[in-house]
Design an enzyme around this catalytic site. Structure first.
Site, PDB file in Angstrom:
ATOM      1  N   ASP A   2       3.939  -7.048  18.105  1.00  0.00           N
ATOM      2  CA  ASP A   2       3.161  -7.123  16.945  1.00  0.00           C
ATOM      3  C   ASP A   2       4.027  -6.974  15.588  1.00  0.00           C
ATOM      4  OD1 ASP A   2       0.785  -7.874  15.454  1.00  0.00           O
ATOM      5  OD2 ASP A   2       0.194  -5.923  15.527  1.00  0.00           O
ATOM      6  N   GLY A   3       3.683  -8.189  14.648  1.00  0.00           N
ATOM      7  CA  GLY A   3       4.377  -8.116  13.434  1.00  0.00           C
ATOM      8  C   GLY A   3       5.376  -9.516  13.130  1.00  0.00           C
ATOM      9  N   ASN A   4       5.004 -10.456  13.989  1.00  0.00           N
ATOM     10  CA  ASN A   4       5.847 -11.632  13.757  1.00  0.00           C
ATOM     11  C   ASN A   4       5.382 -12.149  12.506  1.00  0.00           C
ATOM     12  OD1 ASN A   4       6.949 -11.064  16.269  1.00  0.00           O
ATOM     13  ND2 ASN A   4       5.921 -12.882  17.003  1.00  0.00           N
ATOM     14  N   HIS A  19       7.491 -15.914  15.107  1.00  0.00           N
ATOM     15  CA  HIS A  19       7.572 -16.152  16.485  1.00  0.00           C
ATOM     16  C   HIS A  19       8.755 -16.477  17.298  1.00  0.00           C
ATOM     17  CE1 HIS A  19       3.226 -15.330  16.307  1.00  0.00           C
ATOM     18  NE2 HIS A  19       2.913 -16.541  15.679  1.00  0.00           N
ATOM     19  N   SER A  47      -2.563 -12.332  24.231  1.00  0.00           N
ATOM     20  CA  SER A  47      -3.671 -11.716  24.752  1.00  0.00           C
ATOM     21  C   SER A  47      -4.905 -12.833  24.869  1.00  0.00           C
ATOM     22  CB  SER A  47      -4.184 -10.845  23.922  1.00  0.00           C
ATOM     23  OG  SER A  47      -4.723 -11.148  22.600  1.00  0.00           O
ATOM     24  N   LEU A 113      15.602  -4.854  37.490  1.00  0.00           N
ATOM     25  CA  LEU A 113      14.335  -4.649  36.581  1.00  0.00           C
ATOM     26  C   LEU A 113      13.294  -5.413  36.817  1.00  0.00           C
ATOM     27  CD1 LEU A 113      13.143  -3.555  33.664  1.00  0.00           C
ATOM     28  CD2 LEU A 113      14.259  -5.759  32.751  1.00  0.00           C
ATOM     29  N   ARG A 170       4.238   0.173  20.562  1.00  0.00           N
ATOM     30  CA  ARG A 170       3.581  -0.600  19.696  1.00  0.00           C
ATOM     31  C   ARG A 170       4.242  -0.987  18.252  1.00  0.00           C
ATOM     32  NH1 ARG A 170      -2.438  -3.150  18.908  1.00  0.00           N
ATOM     33  NH2 ARG A 170      -1.828  -4.682  17.348  1.00  0.00           N
ATOM     34  N   SER A 178      -5.336  -2.242  21.792  1.00  0.00           N
ATOM     35  CA  SER A 178      -5.996  -3.730  21.873  1.00  0.00           C
ATOM     36  C   SER A 178      -5.830  -4.404  23.111  1.00  0.00           C
ATOM     37  CB  SER A 178      -4.968  -4.693  20.851  1.00  0.00           C
ATOM     38  OG  SER A 178      -4.829  -4.205  19.398  1.00  0.00           O
TER      39      SER A 178
HETATM   40  C1  IPE Z   1       3.053 -11.403  17.353  1.00  0.00           C
HETATM   41  O1  IPE Z   1       2.771 -10.906  15.932  1.00  0.00           O
HETATM   42  C2  IPE Z   1       2.019 -11.299  18.107  1.00  0.00           C
HETATM   43  C3  IPE Z   1       1.682 -12.301  19.336  1.00  0.00           C
HETATM   44  C4  IPE Z   1       0.557 -12.804  19.437  1.00  0.00           C
HETATM   45  C5  IPE Z   1       2.904 -13.293  19.967  1.00  0.00           C
HETATM   46  P1  IPE Z   1       1.504 -11.459  14.941  1.00  0.00           P
HETATM   47  O2  IPE Z   1       1.403 -12.929  15.277  1.00  0.00           O
HETATM   48  O3  IPE Z   1       0.228 -10.683  15.582  1.00  0.00           O
HETATM   49  O4  IPE Z   1       1.960 -10.997  13.943  1.00  0.00           O
HETATM   50  P2  IPE Z   1       1.248 -10.341  12.511  1.00  0.00           P
HETATM   51  O5  IPE Z   1       0.547  -9.314  13.006  1.00  0.00           O
HETATM   52  O6  IPE Z   1       0.467 -11.511  11.905  1.00  0.00           O
HETATM   53  O7  IPE Z   1       2.379 -10.132  11.495  1.00  0.00           O
HETATM   54 MG    MG Z   2      -0.818  -9.026  14.861  1.00  0.00          MG
END
Ligand code: IPE
Ligand code: MG
Length: 237
Positions: A2-4, A19, A47, A113, A170, A178
């Site tokens: 999360d956080g892209n 992304h 998701s 892996l 996370r 989530s």
């Molecule tokens: C990546 O981060 C999650 C994916 C669905 C690939 P986000 O797209 O949720 O980034 P934020 O939360 O807006 O920063």
């Molecule tokens: Mg997000």
């Protein structure tokens, strides 16, 4: 992962740039996992709920997924990595579905892996599809309802046959599961970091592993020390 989006916004870039940067973090973490001798790595890429993002972003994410599979599968295979995709794949384009099947078949005998990519995945979906399969077996008379226990249930989940995760990470500052691996996370150590996914590199991963190494896992039991002290008290030793 999360956080892209926030990573991109902080740089005045479009979310797509976040992304794209996120795929580099995937490479770093896969490499670091293989190097640390980790047996299984499961990444939550997309998701069931992500479909409700703007259509352009959904297409971009699925396109990135397709291209990442195409460009990396040979290298994963050379590194003895076994790739699996978990989630409801029938919603994907025929092209993406075919690429997923090819990647899984190419790497299925690899012994290094195990890399699981959760795509169009949801923990509730997984539990529901397991329940449906089990109910069908009961309907066919292959299984009695009384025989359904934890092990039978787990054997019908997407990660059947793999150990439950030791560590959940996370990124991006939110402190929630989530709808990730709901069943399997029962005793998993949870680690939350403010680091945004594109910044999550080998060093950040190392930090998560050291935090995990400090945890004391009891699985509902008491600690060794407490058990010994109790015993001594009871016997007057
Ligand atoms: C990546 O981060 C999650 C994916 C669905 C690939 P986000 O797209 O949720 O980034 P934020 O939360 O807006 O920063
Ligand atoms: Mg997000």
């Amino acid at each position: 992962m999360d956080g892209n989006g926030r990573w991109a916004r902080a740089r005045m870039l479009p979310r797509s740039a976040g992304h794209k940067a996120g795929t580099d973090a995937v490479d770093a973490v896969v490499r670091a996992s293989a190097k640390s001798g980790i047996n299984v790595l499961t990444l939550f890429a997309f998701s069931s709920e992500n479909w409700s993002r703007p259509q352009t972003e959904v297409s971009l994410l699925l396109d990135l997924f397709l291209r990442a599979l195409q460009s990396r599968i040979q290298e994963l295979h050379r590194n003895n990595i076994r790739l699996r995709v978990i989630g409801e794949r029938s919603a994907f384009s025929a092209r993406l579905q075919a690429q997923i099947t090819d990647a899984e078949e190419l790497t299925q005998a690899n012994t290094g892996l195990v890399l699981n990519i959760a795509a169009n995945y949801g923990g509730r979906w997984d539990i529901v599809q397991a329940a449906r399969q089990i109910a069908q077996r009961v309907e066919r008379g292959e299984l009695s309802a009384a025989a359904i226990d934890d092990a039978v249930f787990a054997a019908h989940l997407s990660l059947a046959g793999l150990p439950e995760p030791d560590l959940f990470i996370r990124t991006g500052g939110e402190q929630r599961i989530s709808n990730f691996l709901l069943w399997q996370l029962a005793y998993t150590e949870l680690y939350f970091t403010d680091v945004l996914w594109p910044d999550f590199d080998a060093a950040a991963f190392e930090q998560a592993l050291s935090a995990y190494a400090q945890r004391q896992r009891r699985f509902g039991r008491v600690s060794e020390g407490d058990a010994v002290a109790n015993e001594q008290q009871a016997t007057g030793a």
